[in-house]
Structures are given as C-alpha cells and as structure tokens.
Design a protein around this motif. Sequence first.
Motif, PDB file in Angstrom:
ATOM      1  N   ASP A   1      21.925 -16.968  11.685  1.00 54.62           N
ATOM      2  CA  ASP A   1      21.077 -17.391  10.778  1.00 54.62           C
ATOM      3  C   ASP A   1      19.696 -17.032  11.242  1.00 54.62           C
ATOM      4  O   ASP A   1      19.101 -16.804  10.357  1.00 54.62           O
ATOM      5  N   ASP A   2      19.370 -17.072  12.365  1.00 54.02           N
ATOM      6  CA  ASP A   2      18.208 -16.718  12.771  1.00 54.02           C
ATOM      7  C   ASP A   2      17.844 -15.203  12.520  1.00 54.02           C
ATOM      8  O   ASP A   2      16.867 -14.991  12.473  1.00 54.02           O
ATOM      9  N   ASP A   3      18.847 -14.424  12.943  1.00 53.84           N
ATOM     10  CA  ASP A   3      18.825 -12.933  12.556  1.00 53.84           C
ATOM     11  C   ASP A   3      18.466 -12.734  11.137  1.00 53.84           C
ATOM     12  O   ASP A   3      17.598 -12.061  10.766  1.00 53.84           O
ATOM     13  N   VAL A   4      19.078 -13.451  10.202  1.00 52.53           N
ATOM     14  CA  VAL A   4      18.885 -13.225   8.726  1.00 52.53           C
ATOM     15  C   VAL A   4      17.548 -13.878   8.310  1.00 52.53           C
ATOM     16  O   VAL A   4      16.695 -13.075   7.581  1.00 52.53           O
ATOM     17  N   THR A   5      16.948 -14.981   8.899  1.00 50.85           N
ATOM     18  CA  THR A   5      15.670 -15.568   8.667  1.00 50.85           C
ATOM     19  C   THR A   5      14.567 -14.599   8.985  1.00 50.85           C
ATOM     20  O   THR A   5      13.720 -14.090   8.527  1.00 50.85           O
ATOM     21  N   ARG A   6      14.904 -13.896  10.300  1.00 44.86           N
ATOM     22  CA  ARG A   6      14.018 -13.119  10.792  1.00 44.86           C
ATOM     23  C   ARG A   6      13.925 -11.948   9.932  1.00 44.86           C
ATOM     24  O   ARG A   6      12.802 -11.267   9.619  1.00 44.86           O
ATOM     25  N   ALA A   7      14.850 -11.479   9.757  1.00 48.95           N
ATOM     26  CA  ALA A   7      14.882  -9.943   8.748  1.00 48.95           C
ATOM     27  C   ALA A   7      14.520 -10.307   7.498  1.00 48.95           C
ATOM     28  O   ALA A   7      13.665  -9.550   6.858  1.00 48.95           O
ATOM     29  N   GLN A   8      14.818 -11.494   6.668  1.00 43.58           N
ATOM     30  CA  GLN A   8      13.977 -11.724   5.537  1.00 43.58           C
ATOM     31  C   GLN A   8      12.456 -12.068   5.546  1.00 43.58           C
ATOM     32  O   GLN A   8      11.875 -11.367   4.625  1.00 43.58           O
ATOM     33  N   SER A   9      12.079 -12.481   6.913  1.00 42.40           N
ATOM     34  CA  SER A   9      10.642 -12.679   6.895  1.00 42.40           C
ATOM     35  C   SER A   9       9.917 -11.466   7.065  1.00 42.40           C
ATOM     36  O   SER A   9       8.785 -11.043   6.537  1.00 42.40           O
ATOM     37  N   LEU A  10      10.598 -10.528   8.017  1.00 48.67           N
ATOM     38  CA  LEU A  10      10.059  -9.164   8.084  1.00 48.67           C
ATOM     39  C   LEU A  10       9.965  -8.390   6.899  1.00 48.67           C
ATOM     40  O   LEU A  10       9.092  -7.680   6.572  1.00 48.67           O
ATOM     41  N   ALA A  11      11.069  -8.365   6.113  1.00 53.11           N
ATOM     42  CA  ALA A  11      11.080  -7.865   4.878  1.00 53.11           C
ATOM     43  C   ALA A  11       9.995  -8.163   3.951  1.00 53.11           C
ATOM     44  O   ALA A  11       9.320  -7.258   3.289  1.00 53.11           O
ATOM     45  N   ARG A  12       9.728  -9.422   4.014  1.00 52.88           N
ATOM     46  CA  ARG A  12       8.490 -10.165   3.035  1.00 52.88           C
ATOM     47  C   ARG A  12       7.222  -9.267   3.451  1.00 52.88           C
ATOM     48  O   ARG A  12       6.344  -8.829   2.583  1.00 52.88           O
ATOM     49  N   GLU A  13       6.973  -9.259   4.875  1.00 50.95           N
ATOM     50  CA  GLU A  13       6.021  -8.637   5.452  1.00 50.95           C
ATOM     51  C   GLU A  13       5.703  -7.297   4.954  1.00 50.95           C
ATOM     52  O   GLU A  13       4.730  -6.775   4.718  1.00 50.95           O
ATOM     53  N   ILE A  14       6.851  -6.517   5.274  1.00 50.10           N
ATOM     54  CA  ILE A  14       6.688  -4.915   5.005  1.00 50.10           C
ATOM     55  C   ILE A  14       6.496  -4.815   3.550  1.00 50.10           C
ATOM     56  O   ILE A  14       5.690  -4.133   3.331  1.00 50.10           O
TER      57      ILE A  14
ATOM     58  N   SER B   1       5.008  -6.759   1.391  1.00 50.72           N
ATOM     59  CA  SER B   1       3.797  -6.875   0.769  1.00 50.72           C
ATOM     60  C   SER B   1       2.648  -5.833   1.415  1.00 50.72           C
ATOM     61  O   SER B   1       1.797  -5.450   0.677  1.00 50.72           O
ATOM     62  N   GLY B   2       3.015  -5.184   2.702  1.00 53.68           N
ATOM     63  CA  GLY B   2       2.103  -4.076   2.996  1.00 53.68           C
ATOM     64  C   GLY B   2       2.259  -2.732   2.233  1.00 53.68           C
ATOM     65  O   GLY B   2       1.504  -2.051   1.976  1.00 53.68           O
ATOM     66  N   ILE B   3       3.648  -2.599   1.787  1.00 58.21           N
ATOM     67  CA  ILE B   3       3.702  -1.311   1.159  1.00 58.21           C
ATOM     68  C   ILE B   3       3.678  -1.409  -0.351  1.00 58.21           C
ATOM     69  O   ILE B   3       3.514  -0.386  -1.028  1.00 58.21           O
ATOM     70  N   ALA B   4       3.706  -2.555  -0.870  1.00 61.57           N
ATOM     71  CA  ALA B   4       3.797  -2.762  -2.446  1.00 61.57           C
ATOM     72  C   ALA B   4       2.259  -2.735  -2.848  1.00 61.57           C
ATOM     73  O   ALA B   4       2.071  -3.625  -3.712  1.00 61.57           O
ATOM     74  N   ASN B   5       1.453  -2.004  -2.350  1.00 64.75           N
ATOM     75  CA  ASN B   5       0.169  -2.058  -3.132  1.00 64.75           C
ATOM     76  C   ASN B   5      -0.143  -0.741  -3.414  1.00 64.75           C
ATOM     77  O   ASN B   5       0.396   0.276  -3.002  1.00 64.75           O
ATOM     78  N   LYS B   6      -1.173  -0.719  -4.309  1.00 67.71           N
ATOM     79  CA  LYS B   6      -1.509   0.666  -4.867  1.00 67.71           C
ATOM     80  C   LYS B   6      -1.821   1.776  -4.065  1.00 67.71           C
ATOM     81  O   LYS B   6      -1.522   2.983  -4.158  1.00 67.71           O
ATOM     82  N   TRP B   7      -2.492   1.362  -3.201  1.00 64.23           N
ATOM     83  CA  TRP B   7      -3.137   2.550  -2.027  1.00 64.23           C
ATOM     84  C   TRP B   7      -2.206   2.849  -1.340  1.00 64.23           C
ATOM     85  O   TRP B   7      -1.923   4.087  -0.820  1.00 64.23           O
ATOM     86  N   THR B   8      -1.290   2.120  -0.660  1.00 64.94           N
ATOM     87  CA  THR B   8      -0.207   2.402   0.151  1.00 64.94           C
ATOM     88  C   THR B   8       0.834   3.615  -0.673  1.00 64.94           C
ATOM     89  O   THR B   8       1.205   4.546  -0.324  1.00 64.94           O
ATOM     90  N   LEU B   9       1.114   3.167  -1.777  1.00 70.17           N
ATOM     91  CA  LEU B   9       1.863   4.073  -2.621  1.00 70.17           C
ATOM     92  C   LEU B   9       1.331   5.400  -2.869  1.00 70.17           C
ATOM     93  O   LEU B   9       1.841   6.535  -2.940  1.00 70.17           O
ATOM     94  N   LEU B  10       0.107   5.267  -3.381  1.00 73.36           N
ATOM     95  CA  LEU B  10      -0.686   6.490  -3.562  1.00 73.36           C
ATOM     96  C   LEU B  10      -0.841   7.296  -2.466  1.00 73.36           C
ATOM     97  O   LEU B  10      -0.751   8.595  -2.253  1.00 73.36           O
ATOM     98  N   VAL B  11      -1.001   6.842  -1.134  1.00 75.14           N
ATOM     99  CA  VAL B  11      -1.113   7.683   0.344  1.00 75.14           C
ATOM    100  C   VAL B  11       0.251   8.071   0.370  1.00 75.14           C
ATOM    101  O   VAL B  11       0.268   9.377   0.633  1.00 75.14           O
TER     102      VAL B  11
END
Length: 150
Positions: A12-25, A27-37
């Motif tokens: 359960d801790d691994d799943v929670t950690r993975a979900q938290s990390l996925a949300r963080e990642i 949010s970092g890649i799902a912006n227009k500048w990252t996608l354009l770069v």
Amino acid sequence: MVTEEVKRVAEDDDVTRAQSLAREIFSGIANKWTLLVVSVLGERTLRFTQLRGEVEGISHKMLTQTLRGLERDGLVERTVYPTVPPRVEYALTDAGQALRHTVYGMCAWTRRYLDHIEESRERFDRAPRAVATAAAVATPIKDRPASADR
C-alpha cells in the motif's frame, strides 16, 4: 498472519508513493513549455540559445526552469564543454524520447478529434444553461436537521 499484514502495508505504501510521484511528474511535464521543449529537441542536440530561438515566446528564465526540471527528472541530458565561454548542449535521454513519442501520440489524437472537439464546444457554448436557485438546490444530507430523516 502478521507477515501478510506487513507485506500488505508495504505494498500500500508503494502504491501511495507511486501515485504521489506520478502526480508530481505529470504536473511537471503537462505544461506547455515542457511539451514544446521536448518536441523541439526531438532527436537533436541543441544549445540553449538555439532552443530558445525555436520555442516561440519562452523567456530565458522559463526555459532555464523547464530544462532544469527535465534534467532533474532524467528526461534531458545537459552536457557542458570546458571552453571559454562554456558550451552547453541539451538532448533528450531515452526516457525523454519515450515522452516525446507520447506527446506526438497526443498531437495525433488532437488532430484526429479536432473537428469533433470544436463542434462539441460550439454546441455546448450555444446551449442555454439553467440557473440554480436556492429552492432547486438540494440540501446535503449531513446539513439536514435530524427530524428530516424521520
């Protein structure tokens, strides 16, 4: 029995950690500048000024922040050459290339459904919307008086 509970808690801790990390990642890649770069870099290696010239509208500060984030996540490799002035080049890593292919898939999806989305938006924007009134809004159960449940 205790071993199974400990194993389940660890999973359960691994799943929670993975979900938290996925949300963080995401949010970092799902912006227009990252996608354009990512799209502009493609299969090429570019210097900062070349990259800035090809990503229309991006400021020096925003490109720096975007590249740092991509480098931190292992999506871009930054190579510094010991010259005067220093020469710095950026290229996508294998993970960055995989993201680029995903981005291209999203672009293909957009092209495929562009007419459908535009038509849906126009239909939605033309449709009359009902205005909620106090009488029409239901009171949530938790806010009802105890006598209302009887």
